[in-house]
Design a protein around this motif. Structure first.
Motif, mmCIF file in Angstrom:
data_model
loop_
_atom_site.group_PDB
_atom_site.id
_atom_site.type_symbol
_atom_site.label_atom_id
_atom_site.label_comp_id
_atom_site.label_asym_id
_atom_site.label_seq_id
_atom_site.Cartn_x
_atom_site.Cartn_y
_atom_site.Cartn_z
ATOM 1 N N GLU A 2 -3.717 -36.339 23.527
ATOM 2 C CA GLU A 2 -2.911 -36.268 22.314
ATOM 3 C C GLU A 2 -2.811 -34.849 21.771
ATOM 4 O O GLU A 2 -1.964 -34.562 20.946
ATOM 5 N N ASN A 3 -3.674 -33.956 22.221
ATOM 6 C CA ASN A 3 -3.653 -32.581 21.738
ATOM 7 C C ASN A 3 -2.734 -31.681 22.566
ATOM 8 O O ASN A 3 -2.715 -30.480 22.358
ATOM 9 N N LEU A 4 -2.010 -32.258 23.499
ATOM 10 C CA LEU A 4 -1.110 -31.466 24.327
ATOM 11 C C LEU A 4 0.026 -30.895 23.493
ATOM 12 O O LEU A 4 0.591 -31.576 22.650
ATOM 13 N N LYS A 5 0.363 -29.653 23.767
ATOM 14 C CA LYS A 5 1.456 -29.007 23.049
ATOM 15 C C LYS A 5 2.773 -29.114 23.809
ATOM 16 O O LYS A 5 3.840 -28.924 23.257
ATOM 17 N N SER A 6 2.684 -29.413 25.120
ATOM 18 C CA SER A 6 3.873 -29.444 25.957
ATOM 19 C C SER A 6 3.630 -30.298 27.193
ATOM 20 O O SER A 6 2.487 -30.444 27.644
ATOM 21 N N PHE A 7 4.703 -30.813 27.770
ATOM 22 C CA PHE A 7 4.603 -31.554 29.027
ATOM 23 C C PHE A 7 4.056 -30.665 30.139
ATOM 24 O O PHE A 7 3.486 -31.160 31.109
ATOM 25 N N GLU A 8 4.193 -29.354 29.984
ATOM 26 C CA GLU A 8 3.710 -28.416 30.997
ATOM 27 C C GLU A 8 2.185 -28.452 31.149
ATOM 28 O O GLU A 8 1.652 -27.986 32.149
ATOM 29 N N GLU A 9 1.511 -29.025 30.179
ATOM 30 C CA GLU A 9 0.059 -29.147 30.235
ATOM 31 C C GLU A 9 -0.381 -30.415 30.970
ATOM 32 O O GLU A 9 -1.559 -30.573 31.276
ATOM 33 N N LEU A 10 0.552 -31.310 31.263
ATOM 34 C CA LEU A 10 0.224 -32.552 31.965
ATOM 35 C C LEU A 10 -0.098 -32.258 33.430
ATOM 36 O O LEU A 10 0.682 -31.621 34.133
ATOM 37 N N LYS A 11 -1.238 -32.737 33.884
ATOM 38 C CA LYS A 11 -1.662 -32.502 35.268
ATOM 39 C C LYS A 11 -0.665 -33.113 36.255
ATOM 40 O O LYS A 11 -0.393 -32.527 37.309
ATOM 41 N N CYS A 12 -0.095 -34.266 35.926
ATOM 42 C CA CYS A 12 0.871 -34.898 36.835
ATOM 43 C C CYS A 12 2.120 -34.033 36.986
ATOM 44 O O CYS A 12 2.684 -33.926 38.084
ATOM 45 N N TRP A 13 2.557 -33.385 35.907
ATOM 46 C CA TRP A 13 3.717 -32.483 35.983
ATOM 47 C C TRP A 13 3.351 -31.242 36.799
ATOM 48 O O TRP A 13 4.119 -30.811 37.663
ATOM 49 N N LEU A 19 3.973 -29.544 44.456
ATOM 50 C CA LEU A 19 4.618 -30.253 45.565
ATOM 51 C C LEU A 19 6.013 -29.692 45.825
ATOM 52 O O LEU A 19 6.379 -29.423 46.975
ATOM 53 N N ARG A 20 6.785 -29.524 44.764
ATOM 54 C CA ARG A 20 8.147 -28.999 44.897
ATOM 55 C C ARG A 20 8.130 -27.624 45.563
ATOM 56 O O ARG A 20 8.893 -27.354 46.485
ATOM 57 N N LYS A 21 7.234 -26.761 45.115
ATOM 58 C CA LYS A 21 7.130 -25.420 45.691
ATOM 59 C C LYS A 21 6.668 -25.470 47.141
ATOM 60 O O LYS A 21 7.161 -24.719 47.985
ATOM 61 N N ASP A 22 5.713 -26.362 47.437
ATOM 62 C CA ASP A 22 5.212 -26.489 48.807
ATOM 63 C C ASP A 22 6.304 -26.940 49.784
ATOM 64 O O ASP A 22 6.308 -26.534 50.939
ATOM 65 N N LEU A 23 7.194 -27.775 49.320
ATOM 66 C CA LEU A 23 8.260 -28.283 50.191
ATOM 67 C C LEU A 23 9.446 -27.325 50.312
ATOM 68 O O LEU A 23 10.297 -27.513 51.176
ATOM 69 N N ASN A 24 9.499 -26.297 49.471
ATOM 70 C CA ASN A 24 10.633 -25.363 49.500
ATOM 71 C C ASN A 24 10.841 -24.705 50.854
ATOM 72 O O ASN A 24 11.975 -24.594 51.322
ATOM 73 N N ALA A 25 9.774 -24.249 51.493
ATOM 74 C CA ALA A 25 9.916 -23.579 52.791
ATOM 75 C C ALA A 25 10.517 -24.531 53.821
ATOM 76 O O ALA A 25 11.424 -24.145 54.569
ATOM 77 N N ILE A 102 -0.284 -36.388 51.726
ATOM 78 C CA ILE A 102 -1.524 -36.242 50.943
ATOM 79 C C ILE A 102 -1.196 -35.678 49.561
ATOM 80 O O ILE A 102 -1.695 -36.161 48.541
ATOM 81 N N LYS A 103 -0.331 -34.684 49.517
ATOM 82 C CA LYS A 103 0.069 -34.076 48.239
ATOM 83 C C LYS A 103 0.878 -35.056 47.390
ATOM 84 O O LYS A 103 0.706 -35.116 46.171
ATOM 85 N N ILE A 104 1.739 -35.817 48.041
ATOM 86 C CA ILE A 104 2.534 -36.819 47.318
ATOM 87 C C ILE A 104 1.609 -37.886 46.735
ATOM 88 O O ILE A 104 1.761 -38.287 45.575
ATOM 89 N N ASN A 105 0.649 -38.333 47.521
ATOM 90 C CA ASN A 105 -0.294 -39.347 47.028
ATOM 91 C C ASN A 105 -1.127 -38.826 45.866
ATOM 92 O O ASN A 105 -1.458 -39.586 44.950
ATOM 93 N N LYS A 106 -1.465 -37.535 45.882
ATOM 94 C CA LYS A 106 -2.172 -36.951 44.744
ATOM 95 C C LYS A 106 -1.291 -37.009 43.497
ATOM 96 O O LYS A 106 -1.756 -37.378 42.409
ATOM 97 N N CYS A 107 -0.017 -36.676 43.662
ATOM 98 C CA CYS A 107 0.928 -36.761 42.535
ATOM 99 C C CYS A 107 1.045 -38.197 42.039
ATOM 100 O O CYS A 107 1.060 -38.435 40.826
ATOM 101 N N LEU A 108 1.128 -39.144 42.959
ATOM 102 C CA LEU A 108 1.225 -40.560 42.581
ATOM 103 C C LEU A 108 -0.002 -41.006 41.800
ATOM 104 O O LEU A 108 0.117 -41.705 40.793
ATOM 105 N N ALA A 109 -1.178 -40.599 42.258
ATOM 106 C CA ALA A 109 -2.414 -40.990 41.570
ATOM 107 C C ALA A 109 -2.452 -40.430 40.150
ATOM 108 O O ALA A 109 -2.789 -41.145 39.196
ATOM 109 N N LEU A 110 -2.085 -39.166 40.002
ATOM 110 C CA LEU A 110 -2.068 -38.554 38.667
ATOM 111 C C LEU A 110 -1.026 -39.210 37.770
ATOM 112 O O LEU A 110 -1.283 -39.476 36.594
ATOM 113 N N LEU A 111 0.132 -39.479 38.319
ATOM 114 C CA LEU A 111 1.199 -40.108 37.535
ATOM 115 C C LEU A 111 0.816 -41.527 37.142
ATOM 116 O O LEU A 111 1.016 -41.925 35.989
ATOM 117 N N ASN A 112 0.222 -42.268 38.062
ATOM 118 C CA ASN A 112 -0.230 -43.629 37.723
ATOM 119 C C ASN A 112 -1.313 -43.590 36.656
ATOM 120 O O ASN A 112 -1.339 -44.442 35.761
#
Length: 126
Positions: A2-13, A19-25, A102-112
């Motif tokens: 609840e003390n977050l100031k922005s969505f940028e502080e969310l670990k899932c984000w 992930l997005r950066k890793d897939l860029n190449a 593996i990276k996608i599953n990490k994102c899924l776990a954090l988002l869930n």
């Protein structure tokens, strides 16, 4: 949370950005004929993941936030499907796919986890 100031502080984000950066190449090395097909689709769904987390956060409503996170989760699964297509088309090796998964599953776990947090917060604020 609840003390977050922005969505940028969310670990899932944050992990979705990684992930997005890793897939860029990989995306940038797709053949020219995939420019407006697989490449465009991957870019769109990778952006959708973080976009929907951000939009849900900005709604300041638990149920709406949950719904946008569910859309984000769907986009993560869509990335998996596009990567499976890349394997079929011989653009991606199976072992590279497994590393991305593996990276996608990490994102899924954090988002869930975030979705579960929002559900509990919603219930406690009734």
């Amino acid at each position: 949370m609840e003390n977050l100031k922005s969505f940028e502080e969310l670990k899932c984000w944050q992990e979705a950005v990684v992930l997005r950066k890793d897939l860029n190449a990989f995306i940038n090395n797709l053949p020219k004929q995939e420019e407006y097909r697989l490449k465009d689709q991957l870019i769109r769904c990778l952006r959708s993941i973080t976009n929907n987390i951000a939009e849900g956060y900005g709604r300041f409503n638990y149920q709406e936030n949950i719904q946008f996170c569910r859309i984000s989760r769907g986009s993560l699964y869509e990335v998996i499907d596009h990567l499976l297509i890349a394997i079929e088309e011989k653009y991606l090796e199976e072992n590279d796919f497994e590393l991305y998964k593996i990276k996608i599953n990490k994102c899924l776990a954090l988002l869930n986890g975030y979705i579960n947090y929002l559900k509990k917060a919603k219930e406690s604020n009734k």
